[in-house]
Design an enzyme around this catalytic site. Structure first.
Site, mmCIF file in Angstrom:
data_model
loop_
_atom_site.group_PDB
_atom_site.id
_atom_site.type_symbol
_atom_site.label_atom_id
_atom_site.label_comp_id
_atom_site.label_asym_id
_atom_site.label_seq_id
_atom_site.Cartn_x
_atom_site.Cartn_y
_atom_site.Cartn_z
ATOM 1 C CG PHE A 114 -6.297 4.119 1.771
ATOM 2 C CD1 PHE A 114 -6.442 4.688 0.513
ATOM 3 C CD2 PHE A 114 -6.176 2.747 1.870
ATOM 4 C CE1 PHE A 114 -6.471 3.890 -0.630
ATOM 5 C CE2 PHE A 114 -6.205 1.951 0.738
ATOM 6 C CZ PHE A 114 -6.356 2.520 -0.515
ATOM 7 C CG ASP A 185 -0.546 5.465 6.116
ATOM 8 O OD1 ASP A 185 0.336 5.702 5.263
ATOM 9 O OD2 ASP A 185 -1.348 4.517 6.032
ATOM 10 C CE1 TYR A 210 0.874 1.215 -3.395
ATOM 11 C CE2 TYR A 210 1.972 -0.442 -2.062
ATOM 12 C CZ TYR A 210 0.872 0.350 -2.316
ATOM 13 O OH TYR A 210 -0.212 0.295 -1.490
ATOM 14 C CE LYS A 211 -0.544 4.458 -2.346
ATOM 15 N NZ LYS A 211 -1.216 4.502 -1.036
ATOM 16 N NE ARG A 357 -5.560 9.392 -6.395
ATOM 17 C CZ ARG A 357 -5.086 8.438 -5.599
ATOM 18 N NH1 ARG A 357 -5.032 8.645 -4.300
ATOM 19 N NH2 ARG A 357 -4.701 7.286 -6.070
HETATM 20 C C1 LIG Z 1 -2.017 3.275 -0.681
HETATM 21 C C2 LIG Z 1 -2.419 3.250 0.745
HETATM 22 C C3 LIG Z 1 -2.547 2.040 1.440
HETATM 23 C C4 LIG Z 1 -2.376 0.708 0.749
HETATM 24 O O1 LIG Z 1 -2.094 -0.327 1.638
HETATM 25 P P1 LIG Z 1 -1.470 -1.697 1.086
HETATM 26 O O2 LIG Z 1 -1.417 -2.587 2.230
HETATM 27 O O3 LIG Z 1 -0.127 -1.345 0.515
HETATM 28 O O4 LIG Z 1 -2.348 -2.175 -0.013
HETATM 29 C C5 LIG Z 1 -2.840 2.095 2.793
HETATM 30 N N1 LIG Z 1 -3.037 3.265 3.427
HETATM 31 C C6 LIG Z 1 -2.940 4.446 2.778
HETATM 32 C C7 LIG Z 1 -3.149 5.715 3.526
HETATM 33 C C8 LIG Z 1 -2.655 4.481 1.418
HETATM 34 O O5 LIG Z 1 -2.599 5.632 0.766
#
Ligand SMILES: *Cc1c(COP(=O)(O)O)cnc(C)c1O
Length: 398
Positions: A114, A185, A210-211, A357
């Site tokens: 990400f 992660d 939050y996911k 998705r």
């Molecule tokens: C959703 C997601 C994020 C989001 O990061 P925030 O700091 O919560 O906005 C970061 N890394 C990955 C791999 C994600 O899927």
């Protein structure tokens, strides 16, 4: 068959007419979270005022909630703490890992990661100013990129676009054999698939809540530090609440014991209350049961969509054991198609350039809904219902 998921689905508020296939992006509202937040505000904040830090246990919340997440990711109690955002936790984990490998300058990540993880790494390496290099390779090339120059691998276990799963245990072992550390992660793993951080000997892990954990928009993130490094990891963000004795008001920083040192500033108590209540849904639920049901749902979805929607091209691994809890399809008009689906109550999301998705979340999603969603997807695709100007207009969040 007694269905544990018939019970858990009652725990969530789902608006009428919605089939929710986006719990991989933002989990729905657990009914208990609404009640708990109201209570935290009215009774704890309202009546306890500053006393709440002691009387309502606010100060311990980041680690108490962290322990509840630990159970879901194969981590020992006392090795996970919550707070801040995932981006911040990525920074902290990488900074501490690099500090533990001062003679090495290479960080390996992959092109499926990400972007914020890569951005945070870029910013950190630049401000360290010690000549570190971030090497971003293709996901399938990570293993061969690990050599004796590598300080740390920093990978997201489940690819946010395709759902492709990395072999955490094998890659961590490879990193260790080369003398490197492994940072994982778990944004699309925690609450989605069984994770065994201790068994895989991961050094650091981070994730958001939050996911799949349903903690609410912007819910606090978590960080795991292996007990092996707990007393050695030097926090880059050395805030007062990661201090050994915050209320000693010592001008010099001394890290707290273990993962507590990864706390930074004042914890977001109202958000933690929502997350704490959201985690009740996982009581008595094993991640293996969730995984089994998630595979049933996603396999059926994948098979039906492939047969009935020839316009869509599978972007996820076909083998369910090689993917997380989502299925993605490529379609050149994917953004418009997703807007057409959302207008018809089937909520998934879109990831540039062409990925549609769909997430599978057994706690509140059943086979009937999956099949109903497929009917709607088939109708939208076959009838080209997406082909309207209003569905092409891009919103800020896709
Ligand atoms: C959703 C997601 C994020 C989001 O990061 P925030 O700091 O919560 O906005 C970061 N890394 C990955 C791999 C994600 O899927």
């Amino acid at each position: 068959m007694t269905d544990i998921f018939a019970r858990t689905r009652e725990l969530f508020h789902m608006p009428e007419g919605v089939i929710y296939l986006d719990g991989n992006s933002l989990g729905p509202l657990p009914k208990a979270a609404a009640a708990r937040v109201a209570e935290t505000i009215e009774s704890e904040w309202g009546n306890e005022l500053i006393r709440g830090w002691n009387s309502a246990g606010w100060m311990e919340m980041p680690s108490r909630v962290g322990d509840r997440i630990a159970r879901l990711i194969g981590a020992a109690p006392g090795s996970v703490v919550t707070g801040d955002t995932l981006s911040i936790k990525v920074y902290q984990a990488l900074a501490s890992a690099l500090d533990l490998r001062p003679d090495r300058k290479v960080v390996i990540s992959d092109s499926g990661n990400f972007p914020t993880d890569l951005y945070m790494a870029q910013g950190l390496l630049r401000s360290l100013g010690k000549g570190h290099e971030l090497k971003v390779v293709a996901p399938e090339e990570v293993e061969e990129a690990i050599d004796e120059t590598v300080a740390a691998i920093m990978l997201t276990e489940v690819d946010y676009r395709t759902g492709r799963l990395h072999d955490m245990k094998a890659l961590t072992a490879k990193a260790h054999a080369a003398g490197a550390l492994a940072i994982w992660d778990l944004a699309h793993s925690a609450g989605a698939i069984p994770v065994d951080l201790a068994g895989a000997r991961a050094d650091f892990a981070v994730g958001c809540t939050y996911k799949y954990l349903n903690g609410g928009p912007g819910a606090p993130a978590f960080i795991y530090v292996s007990p092996e490094h707990g007393e050695k990891a030097v926090p880059a963000l050395s805030g007062w609440l990661g201090h050994e004795a915050p209320f000693a008001f010592d001008p010099d920083y001394r890290p707290a014991a273990g993962v507590e040192r990864m706390r930074v500033g004042t914890p977001p108590i109202i958000a933690l209350a929502a997350l704490d209540a959201a985690l009740n849904a996982w009581d008595g639920i094993g991640m293996d049961e969730v995984r089994t049901r998630s595979i049933e749902l996603s396999e059926r979805f994948l098979a039906e969509v492939e047969t009935r929607c020839p316009q869509l091209q599978l972007a996820s691994p076909r083998d369910p054991l090689q993917r997380g809890s989502q299925v993605s399809f490529r379609f050149e008009n994917g953004y418009a198609a997703m807007q057409a689906l959302i207008a018809r109550g089937v909520i998934g999301d879109f990831r540039a350039p062409d990925i549609m998705r769909f997430g599978f979340t057994p706690l509140y999603l059943g086979m009937d809904e999956v099949l109903a969603a497929v009917e709607i997807i088939e109708a939208v695709m076959a009838g080209r219902h997406w082909d309207r100007p209003e569905y092409r207009k891009r919103s800020k969040v896709t």
